[in-house]
Design an enzyme around this catalytic site. Structure first.
Site, mmCIF file in Angstrom:
data_model
loop_
_atom_site.group_PDB
_atom_site.id
_atom_site.type_symbol
_atom_site.label_atom_id
_atom_site.label_comp_id
_atom_site.label_asym_id
_atom_site.label_seq_id
_atom_site.Cartn_x
_atom_site.Cartn_y
_atom_site.Cartn_z
ATOM 1 C CB VAL A 17 -22.936 -24.215 24.674
ATOM 2 C CG1 VAL A 17 -22.144 -22.884 24.694
ATOM 3 C CG2 VAL A 17 -24.542 -23.626 25.281
ATOM 4 C CB CYS A 18 -18.553 -26.289 25.276
ATOM 5 S SG CYS A 18 -19.028 -24.881 26.491
ATOM 6 C CB VAL A 19 -19.807 -30.175 21.706
ATOM 7 C CG1 VAL A 19 -19.348 -31.485 20.816
ATOM 8 C CG2 VAL A 19 -18.859 -30.643 23.125
#
Length: 192
Positions: A117-119
């Protein structure tokens, strides 16, 4: 020097959402190993004078604050961290995007929680914006191993390089007998 080599003078370190809550949600890797490596990446950047940009998402919610060890390791970067209000892709956050541009570096090392998600989304945007990207897989983690593998495949197919903390340390050291190499060798406990 090879044009693809990352150095303290041509690269920046981006650590995304290594937060107390989010790291606890991950099951793809050993949580303590991920924490150790994320903190080591911050120490590496600090030791060689490499720009370090930290960001967090919704610190006041279940995600929680960034790891306190990041504050101890890199207090200036911690104080300057970009606190996102919920934007999934950190590069869509004007403050984070501006902080990355302000480093003046087109090569970036990225690690974060979660990989899937965040990368993945900031890495895809970084690539679209012309950055060269290395993703440190052993300082990132996901909800599941399957999700982590899928995210790594997606960003590698888009042009990012998948790497490890030890590879980054060694690449930045260049020569274990030189001052930067010796400083990094100590971080790895190489006795250099």
């Amino acid at each position: 020097m090879h044009k693809n080599v990352y150095t303290a003078d041509n690269a920046a370190m981006l650590l995304i959402d290594h937060q107390v809550g989010t790291i606890g949600w991950t099951k793809s890797h050993d949580v303590e190993e991920i924490k150790k490596n994320a903190i080591l990446l911050a120490k590496i950047a600090t030791a060689v004078g490499m720009p370090l940009v930290l960001t967090s998402s919704m610190e006041d919610n279940a995600q929680g604050p960034l790891l306190l060890e990041l504050d101890e390791t890199a207090p200036e970067a911690f104080a300057a961290r970009i606190k996102r209000a919920g934007i999934v892709n950190a590069m869509d956050d004007e403050n984070f995007n501006s902080a990355v541009k302000a480093t003046g570096r087109k090569k970036v090392v990225v690690a974060g929680i979660t990989t899937e998600v965040c990368v993945v989304f900031p890495v895809l945007q970084l690539l679209d914006e012309g950055y060269e990207v290395q993703v440190v897989t052993d300082a990132s983690a996901s909800f599941t191993k399957i999700g982590d593998d899928a995210a790594l495949r997606r960003i590698e197919q888009a042009g990012a390089v998948i790497t490890s903390t030890s590879q980054i340390v060694s690449e930045l050291a260049v020569d274990w007998t030189m001052p930067k190499g010796q400083a990094l060798g100590k971080l790895l406990n190489l006795g250099a």
